[in-house]
Motif scaffolding. Structure first.
Motif, PDB file in Angstrom:
ATOM      1  N   ALA A 314      26.281  54.586  39.892  1.00 18.48           N
ATOM      2  CA  ALA A 314      25.629  53.237  39.784  1.00 18.48           C
ATOM      3  C   ALA A 314      24.188  53.445  40.244  1.00 18.48           C
ATOM      4  O   ALA A 314      23.836  54.587  40.862  1.00 18.48           O
ATOM      5  CB  ALA A 314      26.544  52.425  40.761  1.00 18.48           C
ATOM      6  N   SER A 315      23.499  52.230  40.112  1.00 17.49           N
ATOM      7  CA  SER A 315      22.361  52.547  40.805  1.00 17.49           C
ATOM      8  C   SER A 315      22.167  52.480  42.274  1.00 17.49           C
ATOM      9  O   SER A 315      21.333  52.976  43.007  1.00 17.49           O
ATOM     10  CB  SER A 315      21.547  51.064  40.409  1.00 17.49           C
ATOM     11  OG  SER A 315      21.262  50.880  38.914  1.00 17.49           O
ATOM     12  N   GLU A 316      23.340  52.270  42.955  1.00 19.10           N
ATOM     13  CA  GLU A 316      23.496  52.239  44.199  1.00 19.10           C
ATOM     14  C   GLU A 316      23.789  53.511  44.848  1.00 19.10           C
ATOM     15  O   GLU A 316      23.366  53.851  46.153  1.00 19.10           O
ATOM     16  CB  GLU A 316      24.955  51.278  44.604  1.00 19.10           C
ATOM     17  CG  GLU A 316      24.168  49.673  44.617  1.00 19.10           C
ATOM     18  CD  GLU A 316      24.645  49.175  42.874  1.00 19.10           C
ATOM     19  OE1 GLU A 316      24.879  47.960  43.124  1.00 19.10           O
ATOM     20  OE2 GLU A 316      24.849  49.952  42.357  1.00 19.10           O
ATOM     21  N   ALA A 317      24.375  54.419  43.978  1.00 16.08           N
ATOM     22  CA  ALA A 317      24.681  55.659  44.632  1.00 16.08           C
ATOM     23  C   ALA A 317      25.016  56.654  43.469  1.00 16.08           C
ATOM     24  O   ALA A 317      25.533  56.205  42.361  1.00 16.08           O
ATOM     25  CB  ALA A 317      25.882  55.584  45.780  1.00 16.08           C
ATOM     26  N   ALA A 318      25.211  57.827  43.920  1.00 19.09           N
ATOM     27  CA  ALA A 318      25.463  58.889  42.928  1.00 19.09           C
ATOM     28  C   ALA A 318      27.159  59.089  42.747  1.00 19.09           C
ATOM     29  O   ALA A 318      27.780  58.359  43.834  1.00 19.09           O
ATOM     30  CB  ALA A 318      25.057  60.367  43.457  1.00 19.09           C
ATOM     31  N   GLY A 319      27.665  59.402  41.675  1.00 19.45           N
ATOM     32  CA  GLY A 319      29.216  59.191  41.470  1.00 19.45           C
ATOM     33  C   GLY A 319      29.724  60.656  41.236  1.00 19.45           C
ATOM     34  O   GLY A 319      29.668  61.683  41.882  1.00 19.45           O
ATOM     35  N   THR A 320      30.332  60.841  39.876  1.00 16.77           N
ATOM     36  CA  THR A 320      31.247  61.857  39.502  1.00 16.77           C
ATOM     37  C   THR A 320      30.795  62.556  38.334  1.00 16.77           C
ATOM     38  O   THR A 320      29.676  61.978  37.590  1.00 16.77           O
ATOM     39  CB  THR A 320      32.453  61.573  39.241  1.00 16.77           C
ATOM     40  OG1 THR A 320      32.402  60.578  38.101  1.00 16.77           O
ATOM     41  CG2 THR A 320      32.933  61.018  40.574  1.00 16.77           C
ATOM     42  N   VAL A 321      30.758  63.636  37.738  1.00 14.79           N
ATOM     43  CA  VAL A 321      30.503  64.365  36.754  1.00 14.79           C
ATOM     44  C   VAL A 321      31.605  65.336  36.344  1.00 14.79           C
ATOM     45  O   VAL A 321      32.551  65.870  36.933  1.00 14.79           O
ATOM     46  CB  VAL A 321      29.256  65.342  36.937  1.00 14.79           C
ATOM     47  CG1 VAL A 321      29.631  66.430  37.874  1.00 14.79           C
ATOM     48  CG2 VAL A 321      28.555  65.721  35.377  1.00 14.79           C
ATOM     49  N   ILE A 322      31.847  65.397  34.942  1.00 13.84           N
ATOM     50  CA  ILE A 322      32.803  66.408  34.260  1.00 13.84           C
ATOM     51  C   ILE A 322      32.375  67.056  32.977  1.00 13.84           C
ATOM     52  O   ILE A 322      31.543  66.265  32.205  1.00 13.84           O
ATOM     53  CB  ILE A 322      34.307  65.521  34.002  1.00 13.84           C
ATOM     54  CG1 ILE A 322      35.388  66.218  33.603  1.00 13.84           C
ATOM     55  CG2 ILE A 322      33.737  64.363  32.989  1.00 13.84           C
ATOM     56  CD1 ILE A 322      36.847  65.695  33.834  1.00 13.84           C
ATOM     57  N   SER A 323      32.592  68.172  32.857  1.00 15.43           N
ATOM     58  CA  SER A 323      32.498  68.978  31.583  1.00 15.43           C
ATOM     59  C   SER A 323      33.416  68.645  30.659  1.00 15.43           C
ATOM     60  O   SER A 323      34.342  68.282  30.927  1.00 15.43           O
ATOM     61  CB  SER A 323      32.239  70.280  31.854  1.00 15.43           C
ATOM     62  OG  SER A 323      33.614  70.804  32.141  1.00 15.43           O
ATOM     63  N   ALA A 324      33.224  69.143  29.431  1.00 13.68           N
ATOM     64  CA  ALA A 324      34.167  69.064  28.305  1.00 13.68           C
ATOM     65  C   ALA A 324      35.360  69.834  28.507  1.00 13.68           C
ATOM     66  O   ALA A 324      36.313  69.366  28.423  1.00 13.68           O
ATOM     67  CB  ALA A 324      33.414  69.456  26.985  1.00 13.68           C
TER      68      ALA A 324
END
Length: 525
Positions: A314-324
């Motif tokens: 979100a604009s408010e904070a970093a979140g998550t990430v995932i590869s294929a």
């Protein structure tokens, strides 16, 4: 990554003849040309009296002049306020009145709406700029032309100040303190962090394709970080599925950012059309900005290969990430916390929940805590122990992978049972005759709320969708995919769904009107 070699301004001086950006009409702009334009715009805006921490609002189409404006702000210590081009004059006037910009830049296409907004906000004509001739605006390039394009002194890092989506109320500006330091160093570090999580490498003949409006912060941010890594940026005026494939082949695109709706439209192309374009240059296809149905995600991975990366934040904070590869092992997940970030699930009392327990998603704010500009109450109500929520619901598995369920305000409570619209929408979008779908709750005297599906049929299915059997077919199709209590009890067929410029569904405009037709009532607990 060798950070001292990165940063747009630094790279442009080292490699001035390199193509930095490509306009939608194919016009190429070299790094030398882009840097000179950025420096002239910086000096122009300084002549208006803009100082450290001031704001510049941008309501622009996908054109290189929009990138110039952002880069000028980011080297002069100003906040760039990207404004959604789909907003009305009244909505834009609210943002202008709230952020009080020292200048506004728009494109001729949006000039009438922006002019009305600025008139409402009482902003003077000398601070109104357009990227080409438009009534009531100064042409940005003409106004900047008297100023030298040489290196700007007294540089300071600026930032984005995004306004959160206005789909559930008036948007609020997400304000963070500016970072001190040389802009090249600051943005090189940011680019290395942001694109590094998607395994994007600097230089390497990189070409980034912009398929969505630059008024979307993630789209704008990824375009800018690509420039900071020495990649050239190719702009599409508007998304077109086959046009995207054409550009990937012609420009040898290596990275791009898409939203789930665009992925769905890519997969809807005729297989012969899809197979006629060379997409082998693609190394990183990044997507976010909304839930992606598993069938759509799997189809894109099957087609493009293991180059697909998803993020949630979100604009408010970093979140998550995932590869294929991670996603194929955990279909439906949006990943684990991004480097340096953290995610928690909490209940309504602020108590942290364990693996598998459903609750609100909270993201760690990190060292650069934010505030909602002018709204301390909203800031306080969204934050618990340095973690912020934007109202999303979900759960973490045993390994810390996040699964989203929807938004607090969107949960449908039918007969005392929670129904999460994202799960129903994912099932609907697997149907070959559905181009787009949205799910909302509508009041019902017996159940409190019932599940209502608003469906946009594909072109091939439009005639069938107008017939009496389409709704029964949809219910039968979904019955094999979701529980009976989640099945739509009301279905409305429409020509198109109200999506914003960033691809997000504006659910407050989705409430059905008119007779939804005869829909069989599914079993309910």
């Amino acid at each position: 990554m060798n950070l001292p070699e990165l940063g747009f301004w630094r790279i442009a001086r080292r490699f001035p003849a390199n193509v930095a950006a490509v306009e939608p009409d194919g016009t190429q702009v070299t790094a030398r040309e882009l840097l000179a334009r950025v420096n002239r715009v910086t000096r122009l805006l300084r002549s208006l009296g803009l100082t450290h921490g001031d704001r510049v609002a941008l309501v622009a189409a996908n054109e290189v002049a929009a990138l110039e404006t952002v880069l000028a702000c980011h080297q002069a210590g100003w906040y760039l306020v990207p404004v959604n081009t789909a907003l009305s004059a009244a909505e834009i006037a609210h943002i202008i009145g709230d952020c009080v910009p020292g200048a506004v830049v728009t494109s001729p296409k949006y000039a009438p709406t922006v002019r009305a907004a600025l008139d409402q906000a009482g902003m003077g004509g000398e601070r109104r700029f357009a990227t080409a001739p438009a009534d009531g605006f100064r042409v940005l390039a003409d106004a900047a032309s008297p100023y030298p394009g040489e290196w700007v002194e007294d540089r300071a890092a600026g930032a984005f100040m995004a306004y959160t989506s206005g789909t559930t109320g008036r948007p609020k500006g997400v304000l963070r303190a500016l970072v001190t330091g040389d802009p090249d160093d600051v943005f090189a570090a940011g680019a290395a962090w942001q694109l590094g999580m998607f395994e994007v490498e600097p230089f390497k003949d990189g070409t980034h394709l912009v398929t969505s409006p630059l008024s979307h912060t993630a789209v704008n941010g990824l375009a800018l970080t690509s420039l900071h890594l020495g990649h050239r940026v190719v702009l599409m005026e508007r998304f077109d599925a086959e046009g995207m494939l054409r550009l990937i082949e012609r420009e040898r695109v290596t990275t791009t950012h898409v939203v789930p709706t665009q992925m769905h439209r890519l997969l809807a192309l005729d297989p012969e059309v899809r197979g006629s374009y060379d997409i082998s240059s693609m190394r990183n296809l990044i997507h976010g900005a909304g839930p992606c149905p598993p069938a759509v995600k799997r189809g894109i991975i099957d087609w493009f290969g293991p180059v697909v990366y998803e993020y949630y934040g979100a604009s408010e904070a970093a979140g998550t990430v995932i590869s294929a590869r991670e996603w194929l092992a955990r279909p439906g997940s949006v990943g684990r916390a991004q480097p340096g970030a953290a995610v928690r699930i909490m209940d309504e009392h602020g108590r942290e929940l364990g693996p598998g327990e459903r609750g609100r998603v909270y993201l760690e704010m990190g060292p650069r805590a934010f505030e909602y500009r002018g709204d301390p109450d909203k800031t306080r109500s969204s934050v618990v122990d340095d973690y912020v929520t934007v109202g999303d619901l979900g759960y973490l598995d045993e390994d810390g992978y996040l699964f989203l369920l929807g938004r607090t305000a969107e949960v449908i409570v039918s007969g005392g049972v929670n129904v999460y619209p994202a799960e129903v929408e994912a099932a609907l979008l697997e149907h070959p005759g559905i181009a787009d779908a949205g799910v909302v709750g509508v009041p019902d005297q017996e159940w409190g709320e019932i599940v209502c599906a608003v469906i946009q049929p594909t072109e091939a299915a439009r005639e069938h969708a107008a017939g009496p059997g389409f709704r029964e077919e949809i219910i039968a199709f979904c019955r094999d995919r979701i529980a009976g209590f989640k099945l739509p009890r009301r279905i409305e067929v429409v020509d198109s769904l109200p999506r914003g410029a960033n691809g997000k569904l504006r659910k407050h405009l989705l409430l059905p009107n008119g007779d939804p037709g005869e829909t069989p009532a599914p079993a309910h607990p």
